[in-house]
Design a protein around this motif. Structure first.
Motif, PDB file in Angstrom:
ATOM      1  N   VAL A 108       0.613  -1.345  -0.094  1.00 13.64           N
ATOM      2  CA  VAL A 108       0.134  -0.261  -0.064  1.00 13.64           C
ATOM      3  C   VAL A 108       0.771   0.863   0.650  1.00 13.64           C
ATOM      4  O   VAL A 108       1.933   1.217   0.209  1.00 13.64           O
ATOM      5  CB  VAL A 108      -1.023   0.067   1.351  1.00 13.64           C
ATOM      6  CG1 VAL A 108      -2.038  -1.472   0.918  1.00 13.64           C
ATOM      7  CG2 VAL A 108      -0.409   0.314   2.321  1.00 13.64           C
ATOM      8  N   LEU A 109       0.438   2.029  -0.213  1.00 16.11           N
ATOM      9  CA  LEU A 109       0.737   3.679   0.040  1.00 16.11           C
ATOM     10  C   LEU A 109       0.669   4.542   1.478  1.00 16.11           C
ATOM     11  O   LEU A 109      -1.019   4.031   1.691  1.00 16.11           O
ATOM     12  CB  LEU A 109       0.262   4.372  -0.984  1.00 16.11           C
ATOM     13  CG  LEU A 109       0.909   4.227  -2.778  1.00 16.11           C
ATOM     14  CD1 LEU A 109       0.030   4.775  -3.887  1.00 16.11           C
ATOM     15  CD2 LEU A 109       2.924   3.940  -2.947  1.00 16.11           C
ATOM     16  N   ALA A 110       1.557   5.032   1.689  1.00 15.73           N
ATOM     17  CA  ALA A 110       1.034   6.140   3.352  1.00 15.73           C
ATOM     18  C   ALA A 110       1.745   6.752   3.402  1.00 15.73           C
ATOM     19  O   ALA A 110       2.455   7.165   2.692  1.00 15.73           O
ATOM     20  CB  ALA A 110       1.346   4.669   4.229  1.00 15.73           C
ATOM     21  N   THR A 158     -10.406   6.745  -2.915  1.00 17.92           N
ATOM     22  CA  THR A 158     -10.316   6.207  -1.725  1.00 17.92           C
ATOM     23  C   THR A 158     -11.465   4.600  -2.138  1.00 17.92           C
ATOM     24  O   THR A 158     -11.193   3.856  -0.867  1.00 17.92           O
ATOM     25  CB  THR A 158     -10.755   7.020  -0.670  1.00 17.92           C
ATOM     26  OG1 THR A 158     -12.259   7.660  -0.808  1.00 17.92           O
ATOM     27  CG2 THR A 158     -10.016   8.514  -0.316  1.00 17.92           C
ATOM     28  N   LEU A 194       7.647   4.297   6.736  1.00 13.74           N
ATOM     29  CA  LEU A 194       6.773   4.887   7.591  1.00 13.74           C
ATOM     30  C   LEU A 194       7.435   5.978   8.129  1.00 13.74           C
ATOM     31  O   LEU A 194       6.057   6.606   8.211  1.00 13.74           O
ATOM     32  CB  LEU A 194       5.792   3.745   8.007  1.00 13.74           C
ATOM     33  CG  LEU A 194       5.630   2.921   7.182  1.00 13.74           C
ATOM     34  CD1 LEU A 194       4.846   1.508   7.899  1.00 13.74           C
ATOM     35  CD2 LEU A 194       4.344   3.352   6.593  1.00 13.74           C
ATOM     36  N   GLN A 202       1.188  -3.570   3.703  1.00 14.91           N
ATOM     37  CA  GLN A 202       0.314  -3.617   5.340  1.00 14.91           C
ATOM     38  C   GLN A 202       0.573  -3.985   6.039  1.00 14.91           C
ATOM     39  O   GLN A 202      -0.395  -2.919   7.610  1.00 14.91           O
ATOM     40  CB  GLN A 202      -1.592  -3.876   4.238  1.00 14.91           C
ATOM     41  CG  GLN A 202      -2.492  -4.174   5.483  1.00 14.91           C
ATOM     42  CD  GLN A 202      -3.117  -2.518   5.607  1.00 14.91           C
ATOM     43  OE1 GLN A 202      -3.423  -2.251   4.070  1.00 14.91           O
ATOM     44  NE2 GLN A 202      -3.141  -1.575   6.219  1.00 14.91           N
ATOM     45  N   ILE A 233       2.288  -0.892   8.907  1.00 16.62           N
ATOM     46  CA  ILE A 233       1.020  -0.628   9.010  1.00 16.62           C
ATOM     47  C   ILE A 233       0.697  -0.870  10.134  1.00 16.62           C
ATOM     48  O   ILE A 233       0.141  -0.373  11.012  1.00 16.62           O
ATOM     49  CB  ILE A 233       0.670  -0.459   8.336  1.00 16.62           C
ATOM     50  CG1 ILE A 233       1.280   0.638   6.945  1.00 16.62           C
ATOM     51  CG2 ILE A 233      -0.502   0.658   8.666  1.00 16.62           C
ATOM     52  CD1 ILE A 233       0.616   1.161   5.481  1.00 16.62           C
ATOM     53  N   ARG A 280      -1.813   1.712  14.007  1.00 14.30           N
ATOM     54  CA  ARG A 280      -1.209   2.641  13.084  1.00 14.30           C
ATOM     55  C   ARG A 280      -0.896   4.067  13.605  1.00 14.30           C
ATOM     56  O   ARG A 280      -2.230   4.779  14.124  1.00 14.30           O
ATOM     57  CB  ARG A 280      -2.232   2.452  11.560  1.00 14.30           C
ATOM     58  CG  ARG A 280      -2.121   3.266  10.561  1.00 14.30           C
ATOM     59  CD  ARG A 280      -2.474   2.975   9.239  1.00 14.30           C
ATOM     60  NE  ARG A 280      -4.394   3.165   9.514  1.00 14.30           N
ATOM     61  CZ  ARG A 280      -4.812   2.265   8.688  1.00 14.30           C
ATOM     62  NH1 ARG A 280      -4.609   1.598   7.642  1.00 14.30           N
ATOM     63  NH2 ARG A 280      -6.143   2.525   9.069  1.00 14.30           N
ATOM     64  N   LEU A 336      -1.023   9.231   9.210  1.00 11.69           N
ATOM     65  CA  LEU A 336      -0.532   8.143   8.472  1.00 11.69           C
ATOM     66  C   LEU A 336      -2.030   7.363   8.561  1.00 11.69           C
ATOM     67  O   LEU A 336      -2.503   6.939   8.804  1.00 11.69           O
ATOM     68  CB  LEU A 336       0.011   6.970   8.853  1.00 11.69           C
ATOM     69  CG  LEU A 336       1.242   6.530   7.491  1.00 11.69           C
ATOM     70  CD1 LEU A 336       2.279   8.206   7.402  1.00 11.69           C
ATOM     71  CD2 LEU A 336       1.896   5.825   8.401  1.00 11.69           C
ATOM     72  N   THR A 337      -2.165   8.193   6.514  1.00  8.74           N
ATOM     73  CA  THR A 337      -2.977   8.257   5.662  1.00  8.74           C
ATOM     74  C   THR A 337      -2.856   7.332   4.777  1.00  8.74           C
ATOM     75  O   THR A 337      -1.576   6.520   3.912  1.00  8.74           O
ATOM     76  CB  THR A 337      -3.941   9.026   5.333  1.00  8.74           C
ATOM     77  OG1 THR A 337      -3.011   9.704   3.938  1.00  8.74           O
ATOM     78  CG2 THR A 337      -4.957   9.772   6.248  1.00  8.74           C
ATOM     79  N   THR A 338      -3.388   6.069   3.732  1.00  3.79           N
ATOM     80  CA  THR A 338      -3.505   4.881   2.840  1.00  3.79           C
ATOM     81  C   THR A 338      -3.731   5.129   1.655  1.00  3.79           C
ATOM     82  O   THR A 338      -5.100   5.764   2.030  1.00  3.79           O
ATOM     83  CB  THR A 338      -2.708   3.606   3.597  1.00  3.79           C
ATOM     84  OG1 THR A 338      -4.627   3.387   4.229  1.00  3.79           O
ATOM     85  CG2 THR A 338      -2.118   3.732   5.122  1.00  3.79           C
ATOM     86  N   ARG A 339      -3.699   4.336   0.899  1.00  4.70           N
ATOM     87  CA  ARG A 339      -4.009   4.482  -0.029  1.00  4.70           C
ATOM     88  C   ARG A 339      -3.652   3.139  -0.576  1.00  4.70           C
ATOM     89  O   ARG A 339      -2.784   2.481  -0.499  1.00  4.70           O
ATOM     90  CB  ARG A 339      -3.954   5.390  -1.210  1.00  4.70           C
ATOM     91  CG  ARG A 339      -4.530   7.575  -0.948  1.00  4.70           C
ATOM     92  CD  ARG A 339      -5.388   7.063  -0.734  1.00  4.70           C
ATOM     93  NE  ARG A 339      -5.591   8.389  -0.911  1.00  4.70           N
ATOM     94  CZ  ARG A 339      -6.146   9.029   0.190  1.00  4.70           C
ATOM     95  NH1 ARG A 339      -6.111   7.976   1.988  1.00  4.70           N
ATOM     96  NH2 ARG A 339      -6.464  10.323   0.593  1.00  4.70           N
TER      97      ARG A 339
END
Length: 335
Positions: free
Chosen positions: A183-185, A203, A255, A269, A272, A279, A283-286
């Motif tokens: 994932v991206l964070a 999202t 991270l 994932q 995180i 978590r 920090l938000t994820t995509r």
């Protein structure tokens, strides 16, 4: 070439001492209490016994330092382990005793060591408190080679079976523990030029490669398999290179930089989810398009019983394997 299976112990000791002292022959000589010319003679003998036109040497002399080749790196762990075992036999023969506590050796990545492996070890030691575990956080290549050479009983890796086979140069027992999606964070600062682009990423669906062009990335080091796959995916899909602002090792370090607002992290994932058990709120994820970038398959590897597709493990090592598998079953990765 002479048979390298009959290497004198003193040559192996010299090889390991050189490796431990970053190629400094004088420092290795002081440790072994021998002169520098004697170190050089031993290394010359080691080269004659281990290398010919078809096999690379373990060491190369560059200036005044001896550098380990890839073959030397492969042999370093097993040579050190053989020396340790020989010293134990020596002590036992002299009237001493071998350690009574059963020992098992396990290798994994830093993130796994702080995550599901930690949970498995805690559970295992509750069940077998008399056991002793030797845990190494070596790089993936060294973990695979370590299992093949007998340095480790077990290792956790995310490499594909074909890569495991090629790296080990032999057939190992390989079993899947769980899938771990990449994932991206990020935590962009309000005035960051890329904050708006990050906020506009979808999202409700995985982000495509074209959505990511122009974002500053924090990625694993260039030789990491996942880094190479990510770079190739972006370039193949968009014709554009990845804008890398920081490259470093270890999911947690990646991270940490992302939490500080320095860029967009590519991470697993599980990394995180396992960060101190929670978590970071900022920090938000995509998600990433899984059809283009497949999840990491986390494997447990061990040596095989000859002629069987079963791990060559007994007692303590078999118990730790069971604990790792049980912990992996409760490691939930969102699909």
């Amino acid at each position: 070439m002479s048979n390298p299976n009959h290497l004198p112990l003193e040559l192996l000791e010299t090889f390991v001492a050189i490796a431990d002292h970053d190629g400094d022959a004088a420092a290795a000589g002081r440790q072994l209490e021998i002169s520098q010319p004697t170190v050089s003679k031993r290394l010359a003998a080691l080269r004659r016994l281990t290398a010919d036109g078809s096999r690379p040497p373990w060491l190369l002399l560059k200036g005044k330092r001896w550098l380990l080749t890839s073959e030397g790196e492969r042999m370093r762990g097993v040579a050190a382990d053989l020396i340790r075992q020989y010293r134990r036999v020596e002590a036992f023969a002299a009237g001493g005793s071998l350690p009574s506590r059963p020992e098992v050796s396990l290798a994994c990545g830093q993130q796994a060591a702080a995550g599901f492996v930690k949970g498995a070890v805690e559970r295992f030691l509750q069940e077998q408190p008399e056991s002793r575990i030797r845990l190494s956080t070596a790089r993936a290549k060294a973990r695979i080679e370590g299992v093949a050479a007998g340095r480790f009983d077990l290792a956790v890796v995310a490499e594909a079976p074909a890569i495991i086979r090629r790296t080990a140069r032999t057939e190992l027992f390989v079993e899947t523990l769980f899938e771990d999606r990449l994932v991206l964070a990020a935590n962009p600062r309000p005035k960051a030029t890329w904050a708006r682009q990050w906020g506009e990423l979808p999202t409700d669906r995985p982000a495509a490669a074209r959505d990511l062009v122009g974002l500053p990335f924090i990625l694993p080091e260039p030789d990491a398999t996942r880094r190479q796959q990510f770079d190739q995916w972006i370039y193949r899909s968009t014709g554009q290179p990845v804008d890398v602002v920081i490259e470093t090792g270890g999911w947690q370090t990646i991270l940490d930089f992302a939490s500080a607002g320095l860029g967009v992290a590519l991470a697993s994932q599980s990394a995180i989810d396992w960060l101190d058990g929670t978590r970071p709120e900022e920090l938000t994820t995509r998600l990433l398009a899984v059809r283009d970038l497949h999840p990491r398959i986390v494997h447990l590897i061990a040596r095989k019983i000859h002629g069987q597709n079963e791990p060559d493990l007994e007692g303590t090592a078999a118990g730790l394997r069971s604990a790792l598998k049980r912990m992996a079953e409760v490691t939930t990765i969102p699909r």
